[in-house]
Design a protein around this motif. Sequence first.
Motif, PDB file in Angstrom:
ATOM      1  N   VAL A  13      15.902   4.879 -17.631  1.00 21.02           N
ATOM      2  CA  VAL A  13      16.868   5.552 -16.767  1.00 21.02           C
ATOM      3  C   VAL A  13      16.771   7.068 -16.832  1.00 21.02           C
ATOM      4  O   VAL A  13      17.249   7.747 -15.924  1.00 21.02           O
ATOM      5  N   ALA A  14      16.135   7.599 -17.895  1.00 20.84           N
ATOM      6  CA  ALA A  14      16.038   9.056 -17.988  1.00 20.84           C
ATOM      7  C   ALA A  14      14.908   9.457 -18.933  1.00 20.84           C
ATOM      8  O   ALA A  14      14.615   8.761 -19.896  1.00 20.84           O
ATOM      9  N   VAL A  15      14.313  10.574 -18.612  1.00 23.63           N
ATOM     10  CA  VAL A  15      13.414  11.265 -19.529  1.00 23.63           C
ATOM     11  C   VAL A  15      14.092  12.604 -19.758  1.00 23.63           C
ATOM     12  O   VAL A  15      14.101  13.462 -18.881  1.00 23.63           O
ATOM     13  N   LYS A  16      14.709  12.742 -20.920  1.00 29.97           N
ATOM     14  CA  LYS A  16      15.480  13.955 -21.187  1.00 29.97           C
ATOM     15  C   LYS A  16      14.572  15.162 -21.379  1.00 29.97           C
ATOM     16  O   LYS A  16      14.926  16.268 -21.039  1.00 29.97           O
ATOM     17  N   GLU A  17      13.409  14.918 -21.942  1.00 30.80           N
ATOM     18  CA  GLU A  17      12.475  16.014 -22.150  1.00 30.80           C
ATOM     19  C   GLU A  17      11.087  15.413 -22.327  1.00 30.80           C
ATOM     20  O   GLU A  17      10.920  14.397 -22.986  1.00 30.80           O
ATOM     21  N   PHE A  18      10.123  16.048 -21.725  1.00 32.08           N
ATOM     22  CA  PHE A  18       8.718  15.683 -21.944  1.00 32.08           C
ATOM     23  C   PHE A  18       7.962  16.995 -22.103  1.00 32.08           C
ATOM     24  O   PHE A  18       7.914  17.792 -21.176  1.00 32.08           O
ATOM     25  N   ARG A  19       7.434  17.214 -23.289  1.00 27.85           N
ATOM     26  CA  ARG A  19       6.713  18.462 -23.578  1.00 27.85           C
ATOM     27  C   ARG A  19       5.238  18.163 -23.755  1.00 27.85           C
ATOM     28  O   ARG A  19       4.861  17.349 -24.596  1.00 27.85           O
ATOM     29  N   PHE A  20       4.424  18.851 -22.968  1.00 29.18           N
ATOM     30  CA  PHE A  20       2.980  18.781 -23.124  1.00 29.18           C
ATOM     31  C   PHE A  20       2.591  19.924 -24.053  1.00 29.18           C
ATOM     32  O   PHE A  20       2.680  21.085 -23.681  1.00 29.18           O
ATOM     33  N   VAL A  21       2.174  19.578 -25.267  1.00 24.14           N
ATOM     34  CA  VAL A  21       1.886  20.568 -26.291  1.00 24.14           C
ATOM     35  C   VAL A  21       0.429  21.028 -26.225  1.00 24.14           C
ATOM     36  O   VAL A  21       0.127  22.194 -26.458  1.00 24.14           O
ATOM     37  N   ALA A  22      -0.471  20.109 -25.919  1.00 22.15           N
ATOM     38  CA  ALA A  22      -1.905  20.405 -25.849  1.00 22.15           C
ATOM     39  C   ALA A  22      -2.543  19.421 -24.879  1.00 22.15           C
ATOM     40  O   ALA A  22      -2.012  18.330 -24.664  1.00 22.15           O
ATOM     41  N   PRO A  23      -3.678  19.782 -24.305  1.00 19.99           N
ATOM     42  CA  PRO A  23      -4.313  18.857 -23.362  1.00 19.99           C
ATOM     43  C   PRO A  23      -4.923  17.648 -24.060  1.00 19.99           C
ATOM     44  O   PRO A  23      -5.314  17.722 -25.225  1.00 19.99           O
ATOM     45  N   VAL A  24      -4.977  16.548 -23.331  1.00 23.39           N
ATOM     46  CA  VAL A  24      -5.717  15.371 -23.762  1.00 23.39           C
ATOM     47  C   VAL A  24      -7.058  15.440 -23.030  1.00 23.39           C
ATOM     48  O   VAL A  24      -7.090  15.628 -21.811  1.00 23.39           O
ATOM     49  N   LEU A  25      -8.122  15.316 -23.782  1.00 21.26           N
ATOM     50  CA  LEU A  25      -9.457  15.444 -23.212  1.00 21.26           C
ATOM     51  C   LEU A  25     -10.080  14.071 -22.994  1.00 21.26           C
ATOM     52  O   LEU A  25      -9.748  13.107 -23.691  1.00 21.26           O
ATOM     53  N   VAL A  26     -10.985  13.989 -22.040  1.00 22.53           N
ATOM     54  CA  VAL A  26     -11.725  12.752 -21.838  1.00 22.53           C
ATOM     55  C   VAL A  26     -12.457  12.436 -23.138  1.00 22.53           C
ATOM     56  O   VAL A  26     -13.090  13.300 -23.733  1.00 22.53           O
ATOM     57  N   GLY A  27     -12.324  11.214 -23.613  1.00 22.56           N
ATOM     58  CA  GLY A  27     -12.946  10.798 -24.867  1.00 22.56           C
ATOM     59  C   GLY A  27     -12.005  10.815 -26.047  1.00 22.56           C
ATOM     60  O   GLY A  27     -12.328  10.257 -27.102  1.00 22.56           O
ATOM     61  N   ASP A  28     -10.824  11.444 -25.920  1.00 26.08           N
ATOM     62  CA  ASP A  28      -9.844  11.431 -27.011  1.00 26.08           C
ATOM     63  C   ASP A  28      -9.295  10.021 -27.208  1.00 26.08           C
ATOM     64  O   ASP A  28      -9.125   9.262 -26.248  1.00 26.08           O
ATOM     65  N   LEU A  29      -9.007   9.694 -28.449  1.00 21.83           N
ATOM     66  CA  LEU A  29      -8.284   8.470 -28.777  1.00 21.83           C
ATOM     67  C   LEU A  29      -6.822   8.871 -28.903  1.00 21.83           C
ATOM     68  O   LEU A  29      -6.481   9.715 -29.733  1.00 21.83           O
ATOM     69  N   VAL A  30      -5.961   8.328 -28.055  1.00 19.61           N
ATOM     70  CA  VAL A  30      -4.550   8.709 -28.028  1.00 19.61           C
ATOM     71  C   VAL A  30      -3.728   7.670 -28.780  1.00 19.61           C
ATOM     72  O   VAL A  30      -3.820   6.474 -28.510  1.00 19.61           O
ATOM     73  N   ASN A  31      -2.928   8.144 -29.732  1.00 25.03           N
ATOM     74  CA  ASN A  31      -2.002   7.301 -30.484  1.00 25.03           C
ATOM     75  C   ASN A  31      -0.590   7.730 -30.132  1.00 25.03           C
ATOM     76  O   ASN A  31      -0.295   8.930 -30.102  1.00 25.03           O
ATOM     77  N   LEU A  32       0.278   6.759 -29.897  1.00 28.39           N
ATOM     78  CA  LEU A  32       1.668   7.039 -29.566  1.00 28.39           C
ATOM     79  C   LEU A  32       2.581   6.419 -30.618  1.00 28.39           C
ATOM     80  O   LEU A  32       2.368   5.271 -31.028  1.00 28.39           O
ATOM     81  N   TYR A  33       3.571   7.189 -31.040  1.00 28.77           N
ATOM     82  CA  TYR A  33       4.508   6.750 -32.064  1.00 28.77           C
ATOM     83  C   TYR A  33       5.919   6.873 -31.508  1.00 28.77           C
ATOM     84  O   TYR A  33       6.310   7.951 -31.043  1.00 28.77           O
TER      85      TYR A  33
END
Length: 117
Positions: A39-59
């Motif tokens: 229902v809401a995204v109170k804040e979404f901060r992009f701190v650094a770019p994600v590059l092609v080939g990066d392995l992204v982990n979400l916690y």
Amino acid sequence: MPADTNAYGDIFGGWLMSQADIAGSTVAIQVAQGRIATVAVKEFRFVAPVLVGDLVNLYARLVRVGRSSITVEVEAWAQREPDPTSTHRVATATFTYVAVSPDGRPRPVNIAGTTEL
């Protein structure tokens, strides 16, 4: 994938937002013990770019449970190639979900104890 990149070759922010929503929703579904809706995204901060080939982990971490709402914080970290020990926080977000009944209406979250976690 290349289709998920912007004009500069970085991963499109919308792709990362959708992955963060999926990560946060897994926590909310467990807490709600059923169907939820974002229902809401109170804040979404992009701190650094994600590059092609990066392995992204979400916690994802449960922050608060209300009568029918569930607040979850999500952090995204990218592991850069070729150094597997090189990790960077790339985004943070706070999502609010609502437990919903089969007809799509808000329903109470059944959780014993405190509402602040």
